[in-house]
Enzyme design. Sequence first.
Site, short mmCIF file in Angstrom:
data_model
loop_
_atom_site.label_atom_id
_atom_site.label_comp_id
_atom_site.label_asym_id
_atom_site.label_seq_id
_atom_site.Cartn_x
_atom_site.Cartn_y
_atom_site.Cartn_z
N CYS A 164 9.62 -28.12 19.65
CA CYS A 164 8.30 -28.28 19.05
C CYS A 164 8.36 -28.24 17.52
CB CYS A 164 7.31 -27.24 19.55
SG CYS A 164 5.62 -27.81 19.20
N CYS A 186 3.05 -33.06 20.16
CA CYS A 186 3.01 -31.84 19.36
C CYS A 186 1.57 -31.62 18.91
CB CYS A 186 3.94 -32.02 18.17
SG CYS A 186 4.17 -30.51 17.27
C1 LIG Z 1 6.64 -21.29 19.42
C2 LIG Z 1 6.75 -22.48 20.32
C3 LIG Z 1 5.70 -23.39 20.40
C4 LIG Z 1 5.80 -24.49 21.23
N1 LIG Z 1 4.72 -25.34 21.29
C5 LIG Z 1 4.75 -26.37 22.15
C6 LIG Z 1 3.60 -27.22 22.32
O1 LIG Z 1 2.56 -26.99 21.70
N2 LIG Z 1 3.67 -28.24 23.20
C7 LIG Z 1 4.80 -28.49 23.91
O2 LIG Z 1 4.78 -29.42 24.72
N3 LIG Z 1 5.93 -27.73 23.77
C8 LIG Z 1 5.91 -26.69 22.91
N4 LIG Z 1 7.03 -25.87 22.79
C9 LIG Z 1 8.31 -26.30 23.38
C10 LIG Z 1 8.44 -26.02 24.87
O3 LIG Z 1 8.19 -24.67 25.17
C11 LIG Z 1 9.85 -26.41 25.33
O4 LIG Z 1 10.11 -27.73 24.92
C12 LIG Z 1 10.01 -26.31 26.84
O5 LIG Z 1 9.86 -24.97 27.25
C13 LIG Z 1 11.37 -26.88 27.28
O6 LIG Z 1 11.62 -26.61 28.63
P1 LIG Z 1 13.12 -26.29 29.12
O7 LIG Z 1 13.00 -25.99 30.56
O8 LIG Z 1 14.04 -27.32 28.63
O9 LIG Z 1 13.50 -24.95 28.36
P2 LIG Z 1 12.92 -23.49 28.64
O10 LIG Z 1 11.50 -23.57 29.05
O11 LIG Z 1 13.25 -22.70 27.41
O12 LIG Z 1 13.74 -22.95 29.89
C14 LIG Z 1 15.14 -22.87 29.94
C15 LIG Z 1 15.52 -21.96 31.10
O13 LIG Z 1 16.93 -22.05 31.34
C16 LIG Z 1 17.43 -20.76 31.57
N5 LIG Z 1 18.84 -20.73 31.19
C17 LIG Z 1 19.36 -20.69 29.95
N6 LIG Z 1 20.70 -20.65 30.00
C18 LIG Z 1 21.04 -20.67 31.32
C19 LIG Z 1 22.28 -20.62 32.01
N7 LIG Z 1 23.44 -20.54 31.36
N8 LIG Z 1 22.26 -20.65 33.36
C20 LIG Z 1 21.08 -20.73 34.05
N9 LIG Z 1 19.89 -20.77 33.44
C21 LIG Z 1 19.86 -20.73 32.08
C22 LIG Z 1 16.56 -19.85 30.71
O14 LIG Z 1 16.57 -18.50 31.18
C23 LIG Z 1 15.20 -20.50 30.83
O15 LIG Z 1 14.43 -19.95 31.88
C24 LIG Z 1 6.96 -24.72 21.98
C25 LIG Z 1 8.02 -23.80 21.93
C26 LIG Z 1 7.91 -22.68 21.12
C27 LIG Z 1 9.04 -21.69 21.07
#
Ligand SMILES: Cc1cc2nc3c(=O)[nH]c(=O)nc-3n(C[C@H](O)[C@H](O)[C@H](O)COP(=O)(O)OP(=O)(O)OC[C@H]3O[C@@H](n4cnc5c(N)ncnc54)[C@H](O)[C@@H]3O)c2cc1C
Length: 423
Positions: free
Chosen positions: A172, A352
Amino acid sequence: MISNTTTPRGELKTHTVLIVGGGAAGISVAASIHKRDRNLDIAIIEPATRHHYQPGWTMVGGGVFRPEVTSKAMSEVMPSFVSWYQKGVTAVNQDIHQVELDDGSSIGYEALVLAPGLELNWGGIEGLETALGSNGVTSNYREGMASYTWDMVQNLKRGRALFTQPPMPIKCAGAPQKAMYLSSDYWLRHGVLNDLDVQFHNAGAVLFGVPDYVPALEAYIEKYGIDVNFQSTLVAVNGPARTAVFRSNDGDGNSQEREVEFDMLHAVPPQRAPRFIRESALANEGGWLDLEDDTLRHKTYPDIFGLGDVSGTGNAKTAAAVRKQAPVVAENLIASLRNQPLRAAYLGYGSCPLTVENGKIVLAEFGYGGVLQPSFPRWINDGTKATRAAWWLKAKQLPALYWHGMLKGHEWLASPAVRSPKD
Ligand SMILES: Cc1cc2nc3c(=O)[nH]c(=O)nc-3n(C[C@H](O)[C@H](O)[C@H](O)COP(=O)(O)OP(=O)(O)OC[C@H]3O[C@@H](n4cnc5c(N)ncnc54)[C@H](O)[C@@H]3O)c2cc1C
């Protein structure tokens, strides 16, 4: 239900579909796969006990959401149809179709989906990690710390507030600025903004990567009187002394460091893929998962797919991107298992919602190459302007859409594009 990695007779467990990560991407893609084929054997490897709706952390930092609404027990969001291994992955052995876990065991797969998110490199800024949570040093990127941001915002009446943005890519990309605008709006409404020196230090050279949204943001920079410093990277923090060190470049390759005193510092760390991806044969040159832009299949290993923040595709790393990616991965993975051509295409959508004031948002929505991809016609919402409609969407609709829609396989406005037969 939490599963063991071996059968009672000590044999290796193998799943048809193995998903690494139970965050926004892992849970959504499991739901989308199951929706298309209810008989597939699916497992998720996820060590965490809690699942976070991270887009809500900006709103917690701005005093709009209570922290509780951004988090649930992992067991509550883990679908009942998957086997859940509450472990972390330490390596992928793609040549033998197995992943290694942090307890030394392994699990086999027919198709693998990598969705472990990204790593916040707090150690990349000297002194930051120990400084967090006291002396005015905060970050909405840190689990549980957005409430401290809100405390700081309410208590600051004069002095200097610094907001920082590290080098791209980050998740983000607008979130470092969102914290700054919501804070400044609060200070303006409470008559203290004139007594505050608000500075934005951005490692990059522009306010936002897609030019169409910049004029609306610049108007708010002017309104709040924010001092913007480009190519100014936070490199060190001293909490007790309340000083931050910034490195800036003059364009001729010369860099210099300067120390700035602060009363409040909202810092965002540099970000990278998890080590087991970044230091593996699965990574591209930048260390991110090397996927085909449209199919989201790995460029070298056809039985591996990926989505979410770990992806090396050129989209904005957002949950909004995941919403569009999950159905694409689900369709293409099932086609791959059935030896059919991959037909679903992801066009790089990411979104965003830039919270420029309490009550208004600039809803940036764009795909690969910065091509605008608005979800609504202009008469409903003009994404290049600050609107109340976009605020209503983020503050009132998106959390429910996330918990009850996206994580459950309801693919709202997320039908995959179709690849042409020649692709
Ligand atoms: C402050 C902030 C504001 C944001 N605002 C927005 C917004 O307004 N709109 C929007 O669309 N997005 C926003 N985002 C971004 C959004 O949260 C992420 O893009 C999204 O969560 C990505 O999903 P993901 O599953 O790839 O990662 P995550 O949701 O971070 O999940 C990753 C998962 O993988 C697990 N994991 C990590 N390593 C391992 C491993 N080795 N083995 C097994 N599991 C593992 C973790 O425990 C976690 O549960 C924001 C993020 C932040 C921090």
